[in-house]
Design a protein around this motif. Sequence first.
Motif, short mmCIF file in Angstrom:
data_model
loop_
_atom_site.label_atom_id
_atom_site.label_comp_id
_atom_site.label_asym_id
_atom_site.label_seq_id
_atom_site.Cartn_x
_atom_site.Cartn_y
_atom_site.Cartn_z
N VAL A 113 0.84 -1.21 0.00
CA VAL A 113 0.00 0.00 0.00
C VAL A 113 0.87 1.25 0.00
CG1 VAL A 113 -1.64 1.35 1.37
CG2 VAL A 113 -1.99 -1.10 1.06
N TYR A 114 1.93 1.24 0.81
CA TYR A 114 2.84 2.39 0.86
C TYR A 114 3.48 2.64 -0.52
CZ TYR A 114 7.01 5.12 1.88
OH TYR A 114 8.00 6.07 1.86
N VAL A 115 3.97 1.56 -1.15
CA VAL A 115 4.59 1.70 -2.47
C VAL A 115 3.58 2.19 -3.49
CG1 VAL A 115 5.69 0.43 -4.35
CG2 VAL A 115 6.35 -0.04 -1.99
N THR A 116 2.36 1.67 -3.42
CA THR A 116 1.32 2.07 -4.37
C THR A 116 0.95 3.54 -4.21
OG1 THR A 116 0.40 -0.18 -4.33
CG2 THR A 116 -1.01 1.57 -5.18
N ILE A 117 0.78 3.97 -2.98
CA ILE A 117 0.43 5.39 -2.74
C ILE A 117 1.56 6.30 -3.19
CG2 ILE A 117 0.00 7.10 -0.93
CD1 ILE A 117 -1.46 4.92 0.63
N THR A 118 2.81 5.89 -2.89
CA THR A 118 3.95 6.69 -3.34
C THR A 118 4.00 6.78 -4.86
OG1 THR A 118 5.21 5.94 -1.41
CG2 THR A 118 6.46 6.90 -3.21
N ASP A 119 3.73 5.65 -5.52
CA ASP A 119 3.74 5.65 -6.99
C ASP A 119 2.61 6.50 -7.56
OD1 ASP A 119 4.73 4.25 -9.57
OD2 ASP A 119 2.56 3.92 -9.61
N ARG A 120 1.47 6.49 -6.88
CA ARG A 120 0.31 7.24 -7.39
C ARG A 120 0.57 8.75 -7.35
NH1 ARG A 120 -5.91 5.52 -6.30
NH2 ARG A 120 -6.86 6.94 -7.83
N PHE A 121 1.32 9.20 -6.34
CA PHE A 121 1.60 10.63 -6.24
C PHE A 121 2.83 11.05 -7.03
CE2 PHE A 121 -1.15 10.17 -2.52
CZ PHE A 121 -1.92 11.32 -2.62
N SER A 122 3.50 10.08 -7.63
CA SER A 122 4.64 10.40 -8.48
C SER A 122 4.16 10.71 -9.90
CB SER A 122 5.63 9.24 -8.50
OG SER A 122 5.05 8.11 -9.14
N GLU A 123 5.08 11.11 -10.75
CA GLU A 123 4.71 11.48 -12.11
C GLU A 123 4.74 10.28 -13.06
OE1 GLU A 123 7.35 14.53 -13.33
OE2 GLU A 123 6.57 16.03 -11.90
N GLU A 124 5.53 9.24 -12.73
CA GLU A 124 5.68 8.12 -13.65
C GLU A 124 4.49 7.17 -13.66
OE1 GLU A 124 7.87 9.05 -11.45
OE2 GLU A 124 9.58 9.78 -12.63
N HIS A 125 3.88 6.89 -12.49
CA HIS A 125 2.78 5.92 -12.37
C HIS A 125 3.18 4.56 -12.96
CE1 HIS A 125 0.09 9.06 -11.00
NE2 HIS A 125 0.37 9.79 -12.08
N MET A 126 4.35 4.07 -12.54
CA MET A 126 4.86 2.82 -13.08
C MET A 126 4.04 1.61 -12.63
SD MET A 126 8.94 3.51 -12.53
CE MET A 126 9.36 1.90 -13.20
N LEU A 127 3.36 1.71 -11.48
CA LEU A 127 2.61 0.58 -10.95
C LEU A 127 1.10 0.74 -11.12
CD1 LEU A 127 4.61 0.16 -7.61
CD2 LEU A 127 4.97 -1.04 -9.78
N GLU A 128 0.70 1.58 -12.04
CA GLU A 128 -0.73 1.87 -12.18
C GLU A 128 -1.54 0.61 -12.48
OE1 GLU A 128 -3.61 5.08 -14.53
OE2 GLU A 128 -1.47 4.91 -15.03
N PHE B 163 -5.73 -2.99 -4.03
CA PHE B 163 -6.94 -2.61 -3.29
C PHE B 163 -7.74 -3.85 -2.89
CE2 PHE B 163 -11.48 -1.42 -3.31
CZ PHE B 163 -11.46 -0.52 -2.24
N LEU B 164 -7.90 -4.80 -3.82
CA LEU B 164 -8.63 -6.03 -3.51
C LEU B 164 -7.90 -6.88 -2.47
CD1 LEU B 164 -9.80 -7.07 -7.11
CD2 LEU B 164 -11.21 -6.15 -5.27
N PHE B 165 -6.58 -6.95 -2.61
CA PHE B 165 -5.78 -7.72 -1.65
C PHE B 165 -5.87 -7.11 -0.25
CE2 PHE B 165 -1.68 -8.71 0.42
CZ PHE B 165 -1.75 -10.09 0.40
N THR B 166 -5.87 -5.78 -0.19
CA THR B 166 -5.98 -5.09 1.10
C THR B 166 -7.33 -5.39 1.75
OG1 THR B 166 -4.53 -3.32 0.31
CG2 THR B 166 -5.91 -2.84 2.24
N GLN B 167 -8.39 -5.37 0.97
CA GLN B 167 -9.72 -5.69 1.52
C GLN B 167 -9.76 -7.10 2.08
OE1 GLN B 167 -12.18 -4.68 -2.00
NE2 GLN B 167 -13.21 -3.16 -0.71
N LEU B 168 -9.24 -8.05 1.31
CA LEU B 168 -9.25 -9.45 1.74
C LEU B 168 -8.43 -9.64 3.02
CD1 LEU B 168 -9.88 -12.46 1.28
CD2 LEU B 168 -7.83 -12.57 -0.17
N ILE B 169 -7.23 -9.08 3.04
CA ILE B 169 -6.36 -9.23 4.21
C ILE B 169 -6.97 -8.54 5.43
CG2 ILE B 169 -4.14 -8.53 5.18
CD1 ILE B 169 -4.03 -10.98 3.41
N SER B 170 -7.63 -7.41 5.23
CA SER B 170 -8.26 -6.70 6.35
C SER B 170 -9.33 -7.56 7.00
CB SER B 170 -8.86 -5.38 5.88
OG SER B 170 -7.86 -4.52 5.35
#
Length: 290
Positions: A185-200, A207-214
């Motif tokens: 989640v940390y890596v994804t959020i960092t990537d989303r606020f960057s300009e490259e969006h390499m992990l889009e 998001f689905l994995f986070t819901q399941l694990i939660s």
Amino acid sequence: METILTCLKDYGALLGSIVTVILTSILVMQRNKLKRNETILTESLMEASGALFFSIKNILNKVKITDITEELKEFFDKYSKDHNSLVKLKDKRIIKRFVELEELYYVFLSEKTSENLDRLMTKFVILKNDIEQVFYTEHKVVNKEVRWYLIIESKENIWFRMLLRGYRYFSHTVIFAAFLDIIMVYVTITDRFSEEHMLEGIYGWVFLFTQLISILLVFVLFVNFMIHLTEEEKDNWGTKFCRFIIPKRLVQRFPFLRRFTEGDNEVNSEKRAIKEYEEKYKQWLNRERR
């Protein structure tokens, strides 16, 4: 890329066998190392940290100075001549503490003043605190499997025992996956606020994995809390927080606050003990005193 795929196709089975052998060797070595360390810790707990901790506590519990000095003499007569218990602790800091304490003890013997006794006992308390920390850490490591064993083997139904054994691995897997999810989640959020969006492309999967694990984590934490898998889970965060913010003097003045700082189980256990003592033992002790 094609070259890599070709190599994997041609030599995949061989590489897989090599990796399997290497991993198996590492796991076997780690297992043997763990067993050897557990044997060392068990020996230290039974013959070193445990014996030293209770010996020191016994001395510090004395009230009269004459009793303390007699106990100190027995303590140093024993451990100054036989350092095996100290060596078995495998803790250089504690050995140095003991050497310093021993020097202060002989200074006190040469000149029995209150100042020398105060310095000696201060160092003695420091040694007690260091050994106490080692003792409880070793106790936790050596006996980490015992509580699970009691929980599982206390069930008469074999299927319940098998279910609990499987649940234990499931519980550890979910908790480990939750830590991995936090990183993702940390890596994804960092990537989303960057300009490259390499992990889009994996945002949705994360998001689905986070819901399941939660959901699984809430279930695991609830079950763990209900069956008290560890001593830390018995002493919940609410109790720890209340103990931190409520002064001991206030608890002594208003006993009802103990339910917040110690928990209902501790308070109810003490009440049952007082009742049992008064009904079964107090009268007998009073007759003995007469």
